[in-house]
Design a protein around this motif. Structure first.
Motif, short mmCIF file in Angstrom:
data_model
loop_
_atom_site.label_atom_id
_atom_site.label_comp_id
_atom_site.label_asym_id
_atom_site.label_seq_id
_atom_site.Cartn_x
_atom_site.Cartn_y
_atom_site.Cartn_z
N GLY A 113 0.81 -1.23 0.00
CA GLY A 113 0.00 0.00 0.00
C GLY A 113 0.83 1.26 0.00
O GLY A 113 0.63 2.16 -0.80
N ALA A 114 1.81 1.31 0.89
CA ALA A 114 2.60 2.53 1.04
C ALA A 114 3.42 2.82 -0.21
O ALA A 114 3.76 3.97 -0.47
N SER A 118 -0.36 5.36 -6.08
CA SER A 118 -1.20 6.45 -5.52
C SER A 118 -0.46 7.21 -4.43
O SER A 118 -0.73 8.38 -4.18
N SER A 119 0.50 6.56 -3.77
CA SER A 119 1.26 7.26 -2.72
C SER A 119 2.52 7.91 -3.28
O SER A 119 3.14 8.73 -2.62
N THR A 159 -7.66 -1.06 -4.51
CA THR A 159 -6.88 -0.17 -3.65
C THR A 159 -7.53 -0.04 -2.29
O THR A 159 -6.85 -0.04 -1.26
N PHE A 163 -5.83 -0.97 1.17
CA PHE A 163 -5.73 -0.04 2.30
C PHE A 163 -6.28 -0.69 3.57
O PHE A 163 -5.64 -0.66 4.63
N HIS A 256 -3.82 11.91 14.71
CA HIS A 256 -2.79 12.28 13.70
C HIS A 256 -3.43 12.60 12.35
O HIS A 256 -2.78 13.10 11.44
N ASP A 257 -4.75 12.32 12.24
CA ASP A 257 -5.44 12.67 10.99
C ASP A 257 -6.06 14.06 11.05
O ASP A 257 -6.66 14.52 10.08
N MET A 310 1.30 11.66 6.38
CA MET A 310 -0.01 12.11 6.88
C MET A 310 -0.34 13.50 6.32
O MET A 310 -1.47 13.78 5.92
N MET A 313 -1.13 13.29 2.41
CA MET A 313 -2.29 12.50 1.98
C MET A 313 -3.56 12.86 2.74
O MET A 313 -4.65 12.69 2.23
O1 LIG Z 1 -4.00 6.47 10.17
C1 LIG Z 1 -4.35 6.00 8.94
C2 LIG Z 1 -3.20 5.51 8.10
C3 LIG Z 1 -2.31 4.54 8.56
C4 LIG Z 1 -1.30 4.03 7.69
C5 LIG Z 1 -1.18 4.50 6.36
C6 LIG Z 1 -2.06 5.52 5.94
C7 LIG Z 1 -3.09 6.00 6.79
O2 LIG Z 1 -1.94 6.08 4.65
C8 LIG Z 1 -0.61 6.11 4.21
C9 LIG Z 1 -0.08 4.71 4.09
O3 LIG Z 1 1.28 4.76 3.73
C10 LIG Z 1 -0.87 3.91 3.10
C11 LIG Z 1 -1.31 4.26 1.83
C12 LIG Z 1 -2.02 3.26 1.11
C13 LIG Z 1 -2.29 2.01 1.68
C14 LIG Z 1 -1.85 1.70 2.97
C15 LIG Z 1 -1.12 2.67 3.69
O4 LIG Z 1 -0.62 2.59 4.98
C16 LIG Z 1 -0.18 3.91 5.39
O5 LIG Z 1 -3.00 1.26 0.78
C17 LIG Z 1 -3.20 2.07 -0.38
O6 LIG Z 1 -2.55 3.31 -0.17
#
Ligand SMILES: OCc1ccc2c(c1)OC[C@]1(O)c3cc4c(cc3O[C@H]21)OCO4
Length: 352
Positions: A113-114, A118-119, A159, A163, A256-257, A310, A313
């Motif tokens: 995911g990270a 998209s990230s 996606t 997530f 944190h959001d 954070m 995004m």
């Molecule tokens: O507190 C909420 C929270 C906690 C962790 C994450 C968040 C948000 O978004 C960024 C992130 O890096 C991320 C982005 C993603 C994903 C997973 C993912 O884990 C990470 O799947 C698709 O895009």
């Protein structure tokens, strides 16, 4: 000389992405699973055939393993083969054991995911983002929609599940952390998990403490049609308006959001929710607490990375110890205690 040290420092950070992408490739190839299932150190040729790689890719695999071994994701040993010759073999390290699928400690979904486009792709819009006065995330600036809208678009359903898998895998790590922090929850008769989503974490607490009356509190469209049991129920509402009363309010990865003004509102509503318990009530915050003076450099780097993830995004932020202190006092609480939990986050017990 200092000049060349600076050049190495600069180039190392420019090419950090290569190590991230090599790790993503290792996760996608299932290298950790192949080594784990082999049950002992595996040679390059054995690994290449297990992964069903074309023979022309064996040397490429070697180069990837070399970098990932250098960075602590695999360990190299030497084996004597049938002819008594020494051969290099690879085994897992604690870090790559977190990529073995099927285990509660599997974090592959976070890696996936990270490092999803998209990230990453949004960063090409950073100059535009800095030069516009509109307050929006880098993601919105790059794509024209919020990250949440992107996740919830049905065309991108993979996606969204990616997530959710990432959140679930991080919650499984919380289960281990919960075992080490039982004292925080002992003696509570009720707990409300604010912004608890579909209750993934609340269920972990409920399993560990079946006598605590647990409430999952989130927006009506999130908890609307979910049903619990006698000691685990779902309540819809708006945490910026009011929070259902309980002995303890849990805010895990929530603040944190949100910015300081919004976080203050959530904390004040949390204080109201525990007010019937007098001194025995508490708010349990689980989030990153950055302490640049005493924390390990690498830990702080991860926490500052998360702060920018954070920010870009979600327009969220990770807070320093000083910022937590100010936020908690501004919300009218008398005292708090910060203790580390599950690696890079902290558990902050806040008392009225
Ligand atoms: O507190 C909420 C929270 C906690 C962790 C994450 C968040 C948000 O978004 C960024 C992130 O890096 C991320 C982005 C993603 C994903 C997973 C993912 O884990 C990470 O799947 C698709 O895009």
């Amino acid at each position: 000389s200092e000049l060349y040290h600076a050049q190495i420092h600069l180039y190392k950070h420019v090419y950090n992405f290569v190590s991230s992408m090599a790790l993503k490739s290792a996760m996608e190839l299932g290298i950790a699973d192949a080594i784990h299932n082999h049950g002992k150190p595996i040679t390059l040729d054995e690994l290449a055939s297990t992964l069903k790689l074309h023979p022309s890719k064996v040397n490429i695999l070697y180069r990837f393993l070399r970098l990932l071994t250098h960075n602590g994701f695999f360990a190299k040993t030497t084996l004597k083969n049938k002819e008594g010759e020494e051969e290099i073999a690879y085994s897992l390290t604690p870090s790559s054991k977190l990529l073995v699928s099927g285990k509660p400690t599997c974090l592959s979904s976070i890696v996936k995911g990270a490092l999803h486009p998209s990230s990453l792709d949004m960063w090409s819009a950073s100059k535009k983002w800095f030069n516009e006065e509109k307050e929006q995330t880098l993601y919105e600036c790059a794509t024209g929609e919020s990250f949440w809208d992107f996740l919830n678009k049905d065309t991108e359903s993979d996606t969204l599940s990616m997530f959710q898998d990432a959140m679930a895998s991080d919650s499984r790590m919380f289960k281990l952390a919960l075992k080490e922090n039982k004292h925080v929850f002992e003696g509570l008769e009720s707990l409300v998990d604010v912004a608890g989503g579909t209750g993934g974490v609340t269920k972990l607490i409920h399993d560990a403490f079946p006598n605590i009356k647990c409430t999952v509190f989130d927006q009506p469209q999130v908890v609307g049609n979910l049903t619990g049991n006698e000691n685990l129920n779902f309540v819809g509402g708006d945490m910026f308006k009011s929070i259902p009363p309980a002995d303890a309010v849990l805010l895990k990865w929530v603040l944190h959001d949100w910015n300081d003004e919004q976080s203050l509102k959530i904390l004040k509503n949390s204080k109201e929710a525990i007010s019937h318990k007098g001194k025995d009530g508490k708010v349990i915050i689980i989030d990153i607490s950055i302490d640049e003076t005493s924390d390990d450099h690498g830990l702080t780097e991860l926490q500052l990375d998360y702060d920018l993830v954070m920010l870009t995004m979600f327009l969220g932020k990770e807070r320093t110890k000083k910022e937590w202190d100010k936020l908690i006092r501004d919300a009218g609480f008398s005292s708090y205690k910060i203790s580390p939990i599950s690696g890079f986050k902290s558990l902050i017990e806040v008392y009225p």
